[in-house]
Enzyme design. Structure first.
Site, PDB file in Angstrom:
ATOM      1  N   SER A  65     -42.769  20.233 120.922  1.00  0.00           N
ATOM      2  CA  SER A  65     -41.709  19.815 121.849  1.00  0.00           C
ATOM      3  C   SER A  65     -42.247  19.616 123.270  1.00  0.00           C
ATOM      4  O   SER A  65     -43.307  20.130 123.631  1.00  0.00           O
ATOM      5  CB  SER A  65     -40.598  20.868 121.863  1.00  0.00           C
ATOM      6  OG  SER A  65     -40.088  21.050 120.562  1.00  0.00           O
TER       7      SER A  65
HETATM    8  N1  SAM Z   1     -41.805  25.151 117.746  1.00  0.00           N
HETATM    9  C1  SAM Z   1     -42.716  24.101 117.388  1.00  0.00           C
HETATM   10  C2  SAM Z   1     -43.927  24.034 118.271  1.00  0.00           C
HETATM   11  O1  SAM Z   1     -44.013  24.823 119.231  1.00  0.00           O
HETATM   12  O2  SAM Z   1     -44.786  23.214 117.984  1.00  0.00           O
HETATM   13  C3  SAM Z   1     -42.059  22.754 117.280  1.00  0.00           C
HETATM   14  C4  SAM Z   1     -41.223  22.679 116.076  1.00  0.00           C
HETATM   15  S1  SAM Z   1     -40.798  21.114 115.430  1.00  0.00           S
HETATM   16  C5  SAM Z   1     -39.811  20.414 116.686  1.00  0.00           C
HETATM   17  C6  SAM Z   1     -39.649  21.726 114.196  1.00  0.00           C
HETATM   18  C7  SAM Z   1     -40.292  22.455 113.053  1.00  0.00           C
HETATM   19  O3  SAM Z   1     -39.276  23.041 112.250  1.00  0.00           O
HETATM   20  C8  SAM Z   1     -41.093  21.543 112.121  1.00  0.00           C
HETATM   21  O4  SAM Z   1     -42.407  21.987 112.018  1.00  0.00           O
HETATM   22  C9  SAM Z   1     -40.342  21.648 110.793  1.00  0.00           C
HETATM   23  O5  SAM Z   1     -41.182  21.545 109.656  1.00  0.00           O
HETATM   24  C10 SAM Z   1     -39.716  23.021 110.925  1.00  0.00           C
HETATM   25  N2  SAM Z   1     -38.559  23.272 110.043  1.00  0.00           N
HETATM   26  C11 SAM Z   1     -37.497  22.466 109.768  1.00  0.00           C
HETATM   27  N3  SAM Z   1     -36.641  23.087 108.939  1.00  0.00           N
HETATM   28  C12 SAM Z   1     -37.179  24.298 108.650  1.00  0.00           C
HETATM   29  C13 SAM Z   1     -36.764  25.396 107.842  1.00  0.00           C
HETATM   30  N4  SAM Z   1     -35.616  25.387 107.140  1.00  0.00           N
HETATM   31  N5  SAM Z   1     -37.571  26.468 107.792  1.00  0.00           N
HETATM   32  C14 SAM Z   1     -38.736  26.510 108.468  1.00  0.00           C
HETATM   33  N6  SAM Z   1     -39.181  25.505 109.255  1.00  0.00           N
HETATM   34  C15 SAM Z   1     -38.410  24.412 109.348  1.00  0.00           C
END
Ligand code: SAM
Length: 232
Positions: A65
């Protein structure tokens, strides 16, 4: 100047221009952003853009992000240092690394094994020892270590997943983007005397939360599908 000096200069500019000037003044939060090397969390080919004012791709269709949004979500947790925090959506691991400076322990869940493993390796390389990485469906939370004084969801949901509200400690704070592919609002949920309440913070744009209490691929894509049909 060495490469690391250049990254340090870019990092300082990111903290001052993108975070502090936009109103985030908590010295502990700013120190965490000065300490964690963001370029270690982006793909090698994108390192020269690691301190840019925006999100970047990290593989599997996911993103790290925008620095300001990471800082805003972090400051909304109001961490003092002794909390147990749960992050849903490890992605690159950058948000979890920032939280590890500000809380006692961080549990972070990622559904993509390759991203979870990469983040774990980055934490080890940087010597960040107070983070547990779990691969699985974070919409179910992680009851094994509950309750959490802070929960942060870095993917958009239609509503806060009930298990996360259950696993939130009394007096705890849950930060989560709520909405769909058209747009979302960042919300802070609090739990006082067993009752939950929330506050809207600002409009945001996140990738979808998947899993049991997340968006199905069909629901998230529907607008684009309808649109292409209309053009035929
Ligand atoms: N916090 C992260 C960083 O600092 O890089 C950015 C996260 S990215 C915007 C959103 C993440 O949520 C993705 O890697 C995606 O695979 C994960 N995600 C989506 N649904 C999920 C779930 N039900 N459980 C675990 N991870 C999930």
């Amino acid at each position: 100047m060495t490469g690391e000096d250049v990254f340090a200069a870019w990092r300082e500019a990111m903290v001052v221009e993108q975070i502090e000037r936009r109103g985030i003044r908590n010295p502990r939060v700013l120190e965490a952003f000065r300490r964690i090397p963001r370029h270690e969390f982006v793909p090698p080919a994108l390192r020269s853009r690691a301190y840019d004012d925006g999100p970047l791709p990290i593989g599997k269709g996911q993103t790290i992000s925008q620095p300001f949004i990471v800082a805003l979500m972090t400051s909304l947790l109001q961490l003092q240092g002794d909390e147990k925090v749960l992050e849903v959506g490890t992605g690159s691991g950058y948000q979890a690394a920032i939280l590890s400076v500000l809380a006692k322990w961080v549990y972070t869940i990622e559904r993509h094994e390759v991203l979870a493993q990469r983040a774990k390796a980055t934490f080890e390389r940087l010597g960040l020892k107070n983070i547990t990485v779990i691969c699985g469906d974070g919409s179910l939370g992680y009851p094994e270590a509950a309750p959490y004084q802070g929960i942060i969801v870095t993917a958009a949901a239609a509503a806060p997943p009930p298990p996360l509200l259950e696993q939130l400690d009394e007096g705890g704070r849950l930060v989560i983007p709520i909405g769909d592919y058209m747009g979302q609002v960042l919300q802070v949920w609090t739990k006082e005397k067993g009752r939950v309440d929330y506050e809207d913070i600002l409009p945001v744009s996140f990738v979808p939360l998947r899993g049991r209490f997340g968006w199905s691929p069909q629901a998230w894509e529907r607008f684009e599908e309808d649109d292409s049909e209309a053009e035929q």
